[in-house]
Design a protein around this motif. Structure first.
Motif, PDB file in Angstrom:
ATOM      1  N   LEU B 304       2.617  14.197 101.739  1.00  0.00           N
ATOM      2  CA  LEU B 304       3.092  13.535 102.959  1.00  0.00           C
ATOM      3  C   LEU B 304       2.197  13.871 104.151  1.00  0.00           C
ATOM      4  N   GLY B 305       1.762  15.135 104.220  1.00  0.00           N
ATOM      5  CA  GLY B 305       0.859  15.525 105.301  1.00  0.00           C
ATOM      6  C   GLY B 305      -0.432  14.719 105.257  1.00  0.00           C
ATOM      7  N   ALA B 306      -0.961  14.557 104.052  1.00  0.00           N
ATOM      8  CA  ALA B 306      -2.187  13.771 103.912  1.00  0.00           C
ATOM      9  C   ALA B 306      -1.940  12.314 104.296  1.00  0.00           C
ATOM     10  N   ALA B 307      -0.754  11.801 103.942  1.00  0.00           N
ATOM     11  CA  ALA B 307      -0.427  10.403 104.278  1.00  0.00           C
ATOM     12  C   ALA B 307      -0.373  10.213 105.792  1.00  0.00           C
ATOM     13  N   ILE B 308       0.179  11.195 106.488  1.00  0.00           N
ATOM     14  CA  ILE B 308       0.239  11.092 107.955  1.00  0.00           C
ATOM     15  C   ILE B 308      -1.178  11.120 108.531  1.00  0.00           C
ATOM     16  N   GLU B 309      -2.013  12.010 107.983  1.00  0.00           N
ATOM     17  CA  GLU B 309      -3.410  12.058 108.439  1.00  0.00           C
ATOM     18  C   GLU B 309      -4.139  10.754 108.173  1.00  0.00           C
ATOM     19  N   LEU B 310      -3.843  10.148 107.027  1.00  0.00           N
ATOM     20  CA  LEU B 310      -4.482   8.871 106.675  1.00  0.00           C
ATOM     21  C   LEU B 310      -3.945   7.720 107.510  1.00  0.00           C
ATOM     22  N   GLY B 311      -2.834   7.964 108.226  1.00  0.00           N
ATOM     23  CA  GLY B 311      -2.251   6.905 109.050  1.00  0.00           C
ATOM     24  C   GLY B 311      -1.376   5.939 108.278  1.00  0.00           C
ATOM     25  N   ILE B 312      -0.982   6.299 107.050  1.00  0.00           N
ATOM     26  CA  ILE B 312      -0.117   5.397 106.278  1.00  0.00           C
ATOM     27  C   ILE B 312       1.338   5.861 106.307  1.00  0.00           C
ATOM     28  N   ALA B 313       1.609   6.980 106.959  1.00  0.00           N
ATOM     29  CA  ALA B 313       2.995   7.405 107.209  1.00  0.00           C
ATOM     30  C   ALA B 313       3.059   7.867 108.653  1.00  0.00           C
ATOM     31  N   ALA B 314       4.197   7.600 109.320  1.00  0.00           N
ATOM     32  CA  ALA B 314       4.324   7.970 110.732  1.00  0.00           C
ATOM     33  C   ALA B 314       4.959   9.348 110.887  1.00  0.00           C
ATOM     34  N   ASP B 315       5.906   9.653 110.028  1.00  0.00           N
ATOM     35  CA  ASP B 315       6.597  10.934 110.103  1.00  0.00           C
ATOM     36  C   ASP B 315       7.298  11.134 108.762  1.00  0.00           C
ATOM     37  N   ALA B 316       7.725  12.367 108.487  1.00  0.00           N
ATOM     38  CA  ALA B 316       8.362  12.601 107.188  1.00  0.00           C
ATOM     39  C   ALA B 316       9.189  13.867 107.241  1.00  0.00           C
ATOM     40  N   THR B 317      10.221  13.901 106.396  1.00  0.00           N
ATOM     41  CA  THR B 317      11.026  15.110 106.286  1.00  0.00           C
ATOM     42  C   THR B 317      11.434  15.303 104.828  1.00  0.00           C
ATOM     43  N   VAL B 318      11.333  16.536 104.374  1.00  0.00           N
ATOM     44  CA  VAL B 318      11.676  16.862 102.986  1.00  0.00           C
ATOM     45  C   VAL B 318      13.047  17.522 102.982  1.00  0.00           C
ATOM     46  N   ALA B 319      13.941  17.060 102.115  1.00  0.00           N
ATOM     47  CA  ALA B 319      15.280  17.655 102.031  1.00  0.00           C
ATOM     48  C   ALA B 319      15.166  19.119 101.633  1.00  0.00           C
ATOM     49  N   ARG B 320      15.908  19.971 102.361  1.00  0.00           N
ATOM     50  CA  ARG B 320      15.818  21.408 102.132  1.00  0.00           C
ATOM     51  C   ARG B 320      16.974  21.922 101.286  1.00  0.00           C
ATOM     52  N   SER B 321      17.883  21.041 100.923  1.00  0.00           N
ATOM     53  CA  SER B 321      19.027  21.464 100.114  1.00  0.00           C
ATOM     54  C   SER B 321      19.485  20.281  99.279  1.00  0.00           C
ATOM     55  N   VAL B 322      20.283  20.581  98.289  1.00  0.00           N
ATOM     56  CA  VAL B 322      20.856  19.515  97.466  1.00  0.00           C
ATOM     57  C   VAL B 322      21.693  18.590  98.341  1.00  0.00           C
ATOM     58  N   ALA B 323      22.404  19.170  99.309  1.00  0.00           N
ATOM     59  CA  ALA B 323      23.251  18.352 100.185  1.00  0.00           C
ATOM     60  C   ALA B 323      22.407  17.407 101.037  1.00  0.00           C
ATOM     61  N   GLN B 324      21.298  17.905 101.566  1.00  0.00           N
ATOM     62  CA  GLN B 324      20.420  17.019 102.348  1.00  0.00           C
ATOM     63  C   GLN B 324      19.853  15.894 101.499  1.00  0.00           C
ATOM     64  N   ALA B 325      19.474  16.229 100.275  1.00  0.00           N
ATOM     65  CA  ALA B 325      18.941  15.192  99.390  1.00  0.00           C
ATOM     66  C   ALA B 325      20.017  14.153  99.085  1.00  0.00           C
ATOM     67  N   ALA B 326      21.236  14.639  98.827  1.00  0.00           N
ATOM     68  CA  ALA B 326      22.329  13.717  98.520  1.00  0.00           C
ATOM     69  C   ALA B 326      22.615  12.797  99.705  1.00  0.00           C
ATOM     70  N   ALA B 327      22.521  13.348 100.924  1.00  0.00           N
ATOM     71  CA  ALA B 327      22.764  12.527 102.116  1.00  0.00           C
ATOM     72  C   ALA B 327      21.701  11.444 102.256  1.00  0.00           C
TER      73      ALA B 327
END
Lengths: 472, 472
Positions: B304-327
């Motif tokens: 994701l970091g590389a994608a942001i550098e390449l300009g093909i992603a604007a921002d990103a967040t990785v789920a830090r828990s099972v609950a965040q992923a489920a949400a």
């Protein structure tokens, strides 16, 4: 039926006279099969260069009432692409239709004509930074059209499925010469019946594949090949499950070889290494990762170490170089050729639920040893898919030729196939039916399934123009 | 046709009187569809408990000349399981046939009756330490028989394929009540035409699936879910390719949502997090590993970091828990329900080559904005498979009900589907045809394909007993 000369003139007007072969020497390579089991004859071999020519050729043959036999690389193992010996058929060779029409890296697809070799398809995928994972010993000469017509299997089915699962779209010439253009490059398409499935695995009896759209995959960037010595097939099944647990999706191939099969490969291909001598069974385990994964070799070694501790592997060695890995694979791939050089044997291409294989082998070995005292078993294949090449060689001191007499072929088939059927298996896992197994198909398939197949054949090829006497 | 009362008495003798429903209140749940688009009627709803009963029911109906409508969980989106409103059909509910018959861990297969819910199948696989990867929003109520009859897609097709690719064997009751038993648990079987493919995706028009043999897979042991904000669909396509390169087989899902679709989900499901507000597009990226892989989250972050550098992603967040992923997943899964609560809109379930999607969306948006000034686009779906749910909501100030008038439905469909067809796409990626898209299928499919489908239908169901007026 019109005069043959009239038909041949019409065919020459379609493909050009130079692509209508009738001289015996020119026709010869197209009318016998790779194994040398069938010697056929043909009115002519026709070599169209494009889909429109295939369509016109089939239309001409259909109008003349002359059957056509589609042929790709002529590497089939069941005589499915070999004409009968009556000499009243036209062989349609797709060999000139070998263009890669398009590669779409964003969609991970490739459009190719039926006559391209599997190796050419693999190479085009590689050039796009992707991979086409179908892999067979004959990949340098078999064609993608033949691969799909026979629903080829090979050594990566465990991870990627059979040829059928690698296809998104097809272009097919039907029995009346019409062209069914379904070259769709879609991963999801639920607009009615999935007609392409009819032509895949139908061995040219329902239509002639002229072009196909294939799925491409991320290319493997890390590969680890290992050879494992195993005490029994029961242990091999346990090792397979253990390897799946430990490696998951990374487990791409799991090939089993008996010591006899491995020894035959070494005998006919001198220089083949024998790193773990003196065990009854060997497994070739291929682990791939599409990402860079420097830890994969350690992971495989840990898996193998645990297997030895569990007592389900006797010994193991991990290839330390690309050359070592290639040599391990050559040993496996060369078994077919080694068998050919050794002389004829009784071949069976069976599949079973993996869990049923150990008991099946015990039972089949007992029955066959009783029927053929001293018979030697050449067993190898794709254990990960439940698919074994279960071949029988003449007892020591018996001539190969007398051992493979028709009466023995039939007797052995009955024993092998009846036990397979009793355990829910298949009498043709990956080679198809062709001419070779037509009788056994009639004997072992449920009548209702055969009746449905005949209904499908009648619906698509009512005049019986397409590859008659094959499959059904 | 015999007297209805005679048929109902015969059906009661087969399944028991308590399983032949005729009272309006009992029948009601079976004769309208989940979306509330179709209100049908039936002579009766019959609830057989086993394959023999299904066979006897179909035989009785066939002999009486009364059509049958097979039904699983009744969650279909195209009215394929809803009877017509003439009230002259028998609905055959498979709901009582819900047993898991066998799980074979060594063979990685499962045998289940058609009426088991998808969630029950997933759970049985999990209990064996394995996974069945088909996953849909309706998995708690849809049945595996319906999943296969419609060749369901869902959120893991990118890695595991559609429902079709997860099937090894089927048991089918044919139009005359005969039972085709092909419950083979084989990964390779090339003994003639692959008849099971006919019944998968045929929406009950060629046979009624009563039991199926499914492939199981190594269960994911490491899972990383991330949400990515993206400036355009072109960037999303580039991100997909970038993610495939970086994650390879680990990339299991790649879902696209427009800000409108995401916002609708949040509006109707308060509490849904909005971690990256203010972007036009979002991708939900699921990476799984069937092995323990503590480095996977880092690998995803690096991608994701590389994608942001390449300009093909604007921002990103990785789920830090099972609950965040489920949400994150709930936000995606809830879009369908949110649309239902928001009121009717114009729905389309299209697929295209992934590479063709950006230009398609530009073109379709222009054409639709011209035809329906102020129209709002609710776009989301499985970008990894080229499949978008391309829905249109009423312009602000226009009542939903007037916007979805039949004339608008047709006008929008023509625009959306004609542009799809022009780019080699599909007008039904994963929902099927049912009643809803029958007209559009006739309009957009090549005549030769339609003719072949009709030949197949006539070959398998000559009297038109099975789910008439669906698909074809």
């Amino acid at each position: 039926m019109a005069e043959p000369a009239t038909l041949l003139a019409r065919l020459a007007s379609i493909v050009g006279g130079g692509n209508v072969l009738t001289a015996a020497a020119e026709v010869a390579p197209y009318v016998s099969d790779w194994r040398g089991r069938y010697k056929g004859a043909a009115l002519a071999v026709v070599r169209p260069s494009c889909t429109a020519e295939v369509a016109a050729v089939v239309r001409a043959c259909a109008e003349a009432g002359v059957p056509v036999v589609p042929q790709g690389g002529n590497t089939g193992l069941c005589g499915g692409a070999t004409p009968h010996d009556r000499g009243d058929e036209i062989v349609v060779s797709l060999a000139r239709m070998n263009r890669i029409r398009a590669v779409d890296a964003d969609n991970a697809t490739l459009v190719v004509e039926a006559g391209a070799t599997l190796a050419a398809v693999q190479s085009a995928a590689r050039d796009a930074g992707l991979a086409f994972p179908l892999s067979l010993a004959s990949e340098g000469s078999c064609t993608i059209g033949g691969n799909l017509a026979t629903n080829a299997g090979g050594t990566a089915v465990l991870r990627y499925g059979n040829a059928r699962e690698l296809v998104l779209g097809v272009e097919v010439v039907l029995a009346d010469g019409s062209v069914l253009d379904m070259k769709r490059a879609l991963r999801k398409d639920n607009t009615g019946y999935d007609l392409k499935q009819l032509f895949i695995g139908a061995e040219g009896t329902l239509g002639i594949l002229t072009a196909v759209v294939l799925k491409l995959f991320a290319a493997p960037r890390t590969q680890v090949t290992s050879l494992v010595a195993i005490a029994s097939v029961r242990d091999a099944v346990a090792l397979l499950r253990h390897a799946k647990q430990a490696l998951g999706d990374r487990l791409v191939g799991f090939e089993l070889m008996s010591d006899v099969a491995f020894g035959l490969s070494r005998k006919h291909h001198p220089g083949t290494p024998d790193p773990l001598p003196g065990h009854p069974w060997y497994a070739l385990v291929q682990a791939d990762d599409s990402a860079d994964d420097p830890g994969l070799a350690d992971r495989v070694e840990a898996m193998l170490g645990a297997a030895i501790e569990l007592g389900i592997a006797a010994d193991a060695t991990v290839a330390r170089s690309v050359a070592q890995a290639a040599a391990m694979w050559s040993a496996r791939e060369n078994i077919s050729e080694a068998q050919r050089r050794e002389g004829p044997n009784l071949k069976h291409d069976i599949s079973l639920p993996v869990s049923a294989i150990p008991a099946y082998l015990d039972e089949a070995e007992r029955a066959l040893a009783a029927a053929f005292p001293g018979v030697r078993f050449v067993v190898f294949g794709h254990l990960g898919d439940g698919n074994l090449h279960y071949n029988l060689s003449a007892p020591a001191g018996t001539a190969n030729e007398s051992f493979v007499a028709a009466s023995n072929v039939e007797r052995a088939q009955r024993i092998v196939h009846d036990l397979v059927a009793a355990r829910g298996g298949s009498i043709s896992a990956e080679h198809g039916i062709g001419q070779l197994k037509r009788g056994e198909l009639q004997r072992t398939k449920a009548p209702l399934e055969l009746a449905l197949m005949k209904r499908i054949k009648a619906a698509l090829d009512p005049a019986g123009i397409l590859n008659p006497g094959k499959v059904l």
